[in-house]
Design a protein around this motif. Structure first.
Motif, PDB file in Angstrom:
ATOM      1  N   GLU A  56     -14.397   7.985 -11.824  1.00  0.00           N
ATOM      2  CA  GLU A  56     -13.199   7.584 -12.568  1.00  0.00           C
ATOM      3  C   GLU A  56     -11.979   7.570 -11.648  1.00  0.00           C
ATOM      4  N   LEU A  57     -11.841   8.592 -10.808  1.00  0.00           N
ATOM      5  CA  LEU A  57     -10.728   8.642  -9.860  1.00  0.00           C
ATOM      6  C   LEU A  57     -10.819   7.507  -8.849  1.00  0.00           C
ATOM      7  N   ALA A  58     -12.037   7.232  -8.370  1.00  0.00           N
ATOM      8  CA  ALA A  58     -12.231   6.155  -7.404  1.00  0.00           C
ATOM      9  C   ALA A  58     -11.856   4.807  -8.002  1.00  0.00           C
ATOM     10  N   VAL A  59     -12.283   4.549  -9.232  1.00  0.00           N
ATOM     11  CA  VAL A  59     -12.006   3.263  -9.878  1.00  0.00           C
ATOM     12  C   VAL A  59     -10.508   3.091 -10.101  1.00  0.00           C
ATOM     13  N   GLU A  60      -9.867   4.112 -10.640  1.00  0.00           N
ATOM     14  CA  GLU A  60      -8.424   4.016 -10.885  1.00  0.00           C
ATOM     15  C   GLU A  60      -7.665   3.752  -9.587  1.00  0.00           C
ATOM     16  N   THR A  61      -8.069   4.444  -8.527  1.00  0.00           N
ATOM     17  CA  THR A  61      -7.375   4.309  -7.254  1.00  0.00           C
ATOM     18  C   THR A  61      -7.638   2.951  -6.622  1.00  0.00           C
ATOM     19  N   ALA A  62      -8.892   2.491  -6.651  1.00  0.00           N
ATOM     20  CA  ALA A  62      -9.219   1.189  -6.078  1.00  0.00           C
ATOM     21  C   ALA A  62      -8.488   0.071  -6.811  1.00  0.00           C
ATOM     22  N   ARG A  63      -8.387   0.174  -8.121  1.00  0.00           N
ATOM     23  CA  ARG A  63      -7.682  -0.868  -8.876  1.00  0.00           C
ATOM     24  C   ARG A  63      -6.196  -0.876  -8.550  1.00  0.00           C
ATOM     25  N   GLU A  64      -5.604   0.296  -8.397  1.00  0.00           N
ATOM     26  CA  GLU A  64      -4.191   0.344  -8.025  1.00  0.00           C
ATOM     27  C   GLU A  64      -3.981  -0.262  -6.644  1.00  0.00           C
ATOM     28  N   ALA A  65      -4.853   0.086  -5.706  1.00  0.00           N
ATOM     29  CA  ALA A  65      -4.746  -0.476  -4.358  1.00  0.00           C
ATOM     30  C   ALA A  65      -4.948  -1.987  -4.386  1.00  0.00           C
ATOM     31  N   GLY A  66      -5.911  -2.457  -5.169  1.00  0.00           N
ATOM     32  CA  GLY A  66      -6.158  -3.888  -5.270  1.00  0.00           C
ATOM     33  C   GLY A  66      -4.959  -4.640  -5.831  1.00  0.00           C
ATOM     34  N   ARG A  67      -4.341  -4.081  -6.868  1.00  0.00           N
ATOM     35  CA  ARG A  67      -3.146  -4.723  -7.435  1.00  0.00           C
ATOM     36  C   ARG A  67      -2.025  -4.787  -6.409  1.00  0.00           C
ATOM     37  N   MET A  68      -1.839  -3.704  -5.676  1.00  0.00           N
ATOM     38  CA  MET A  68      -0.799  -3.686  -4.656  1.00  0.00           C
ATOM     39  C   MET A  68      -1.064  -4.747  -3.588  1.00  0.00           C
ATOM     40  N   LEU A  69      -2.329  -4.872  -3.177  1.00  0.00           N
ATOM     41  CA  LEU A  69      -2.661  -5.828  -2.126  1.00  0.00           C
ATOM     42  C   LEU A  69      -2.438  -7.268  -2.571  1.00  0.00           C
ATOM     43  N   VAL A  70      -2.663  -7.553  -3.844  1.00  0.00           N
ATOM     44  CA  VAL A  70      -2.394  -8.892  -4.373  1.00  0.00           C
ATOM     45  C   VAL A  70      -0.896  -9.104  -4.556  1.00  0.00           C
ATOM     46  N   ASP A  71      -0.237  -8.155  -5.202  1.00  0.00           N
ATOM     47  CA  ASP A  71       1.165  -8.340  -5.580  1.00  0.00           C
ATOM     48  C   ASP A  71       2.099  -8.332  -4.372  1.00  0.00           C
ATOM     49  N   LYS A  72       1.776  -7.545  -3.358  1.00  0.00           N
ATOM     50  CA  LYS A  72       2.692  -7.376  -2.228  1.00  0.00           C
ATOM     51  C   LYS A  72       2.262  -8.139  -0.979  1.00  0.00           C
ATOM     52  N   ARG A  73       1.214  -8.963  -1.111  1.00  0.00           N
ATOM     53  CA  ARG A  73       0.828  -9.776   0.040  1.00  0.00           C
ATOM     54  C   ARG A  73       1.944 -10.766   0.347  1.00  0.00           C
ATOM     55  N   PRO A  74       2.476 -10.788   1.573  1.00  0.00           N
ATOM     56  CA  PRO A  74       3.549 -11.730   1.897  1.00  0.00           C
ATOM     57  C   PRO A  74       3.112 -13.171   1.673  1.00  0.00           C
ATOM     58  N   VAL A  75       4.021 -13.986   1.198  1.00  0.00           N
ATOM     59  CA  VAL A  75       3.705 -15.387   0.893  1.00  0.00           C
ATOM     60  C   VAL A  75       3.178 -16.101   2.121  1.00  0.00           C
ATOM     61  N   ASP A  76       3.742 -15.801   3.276  1.00  0.00           N
ATOM     62  CA  ASP A  76       3.303 -16.452   4.519  1.00  0.00           C
ATOM     63  C   ASP A  76       2.228 -15.652   5.248  1.00  0.00           C
ATOM     64  N   GLY A  77       1.619 -14.706   4.537  1.00  0.00           N
ATOM     65  CA  GLY A  77       0.516 -13.937   5.118  1.00  0.00           C
ATOM     66  C   GLY A  77       0.984 -12.627   5.707  1.00  0.00           C
ATOM     67  N   PRO A  78       0.092 -11.616   5.714  1.00  0.00           N
ATOM     68  CA  PRO A  78       0.459 -10.313   6.277  1.00  0.00           C
ATOM     69  C   PRO A  78       0.546 -10.359   7.791  1.00  0.00           C
ATOM     70  N   ASP A  79       1.347  -9.457   8.354  1.00  0.00           N
ATOM     71  CA  ASP A  79       1.463  -9.347   9.800  1.00  0.00           C
ATOM     72  C   ASP A  79       0.270  -8.597  10.382  1.00  0.00           C
ATOM     73  N   VAL A  80      -0.261  -9.094  11.478  1.00  0.00           N
ATOM     74  CA  VAL A  80      -1.287  -8.369  12.235  1.00  0.00           C
ATOM     75  C   VAL A  80      -0.575  -7.336  13.089  1.00  0.00           C
TER      76      VAL A  80
END
Length: 269
Positions: free
Chosen positions: A9-33
């Motif tokens: 349950e902790l893993a799922v909640e955490t993975a979903r939060e991380a996934g949302r962050m990665l989608v929502d905060k991905r820079p429009v022109d792509g992330p920096d390497v």
């Protein structure tokens, strides 16, 4: 609720939060390497690091005595007997190019054995989970279903997923191995994310998977999902899966793929 269910349950909640962050905060022109690792094509973005920080912080707040093994350096010892194995973005190059096949992978190990795992695939809208001894599930907007690998698929009818390393020399060797595999199977798929490939195997979307060079964080959750979906995961000649070679498939298909790969020496660079 069992201890393993609490961990899941902790893993799922955490993975979903991380996934949302990665989608929502991905820079429009792509992330920096921000770093390259084994080669110029083996990249780390600022979002990999941000996601791993989020995951470690959330789990540590709930379970301060646990250990961590993370791809991007979030590694620490613990005293509880529980270790979290984390890949914040499996398929970073896909994420970099805004392709959909990338995932957040989190597994919980107790005394070195994975007991709970989640692979969160935000761009697919899917979450795969497994509990040791409790089966594997695929959750999506349409509901949840049990995962079951395809068993006893003849090699000539098997759709086989694989991946390639980053170093040029290893890629050249993997291409040689592939020329020995491709004529003997239905076809090859190269998606770019180990744990997404393993979830595809568990869901019956491919029949087998093999790859050289995958690390613990790549396969910790995915291997448990495959096994709980009725599949086999291992290396060559009875060795465990690991960086040398990882093979996964349903019973019957696993043995046939192993016997095809073994004389091709896929663990040699």
């Amino acid at each position: 609720m069992s201890g393993s269910e609490d961990l899941l349950e902790l893993a799922v909640e955490t993975a979903r939060e991380a996934g949302r962050m990665l989608v929502d905060k991905r820079p429009v022109d792509g992330p920096d390497v921000v770093q390259t690792k084994s080669s110029p094509t083996d990249v780390v973005t600022q979002m990999d690091r941000a996601a791993e920080r989020l995951i470690v912080e959330r789990i540590r707040a709930a379970r301060p005595d646990d250990a961590f093994l993370g791809e991007e350096g979030g590694t620490s010892a613990g005293v509880s007997g529980v270790r979290w194995v984390i890949d914040p973005i499996d398929g970073t190059v896909n994420y970099l190019y805004d392709l959909p096949d990338w995932a957040v992978s989190i597994a919980a190990e107790v005394d070195g054995v994975a007991v709970a795992g989640v692979v969160e695939m935000p761009r697919r809208g899917e979450t795969c989970t497994a509990l040791r001894g409790g089966g594997a599930l695929l959750r999506s907007a349409t509901g949840a279903r049990d995962l079951q690998v395809n068993a006893a698929v003849p090699l000539g009818q098997a759709l086989v997923a694989t991946g390639f390393g980053y170093a040029a020399e290893r890629r050249a060797r993997q291409a040689e191995v592939l020329t020995g595999v491709l004529p003997r199977v239905r076809d090859i798929r190269r998606g770019g994310s180990c744990c997404v490939d393993m979830c595809s195997l568990a869901a019956g979307r491919v029949d087998a998977y093999y790859e050289r060079g995958v690390q613990a964080w790549d396969v910790a959750a995915g291997s448990l999902i495959v096994e709980e979906a009725g599949g086999l995961v291992g290396g060559l000649h009875g060795a465990p899966a690991g960086p040398e070679i990882t093979i996964a498939a349903g019973p019957g298909t696993f043995e046939a793929l192993h016997d095809l790969l073994a004389p091709l020496d896929p663990a040699r660079d």
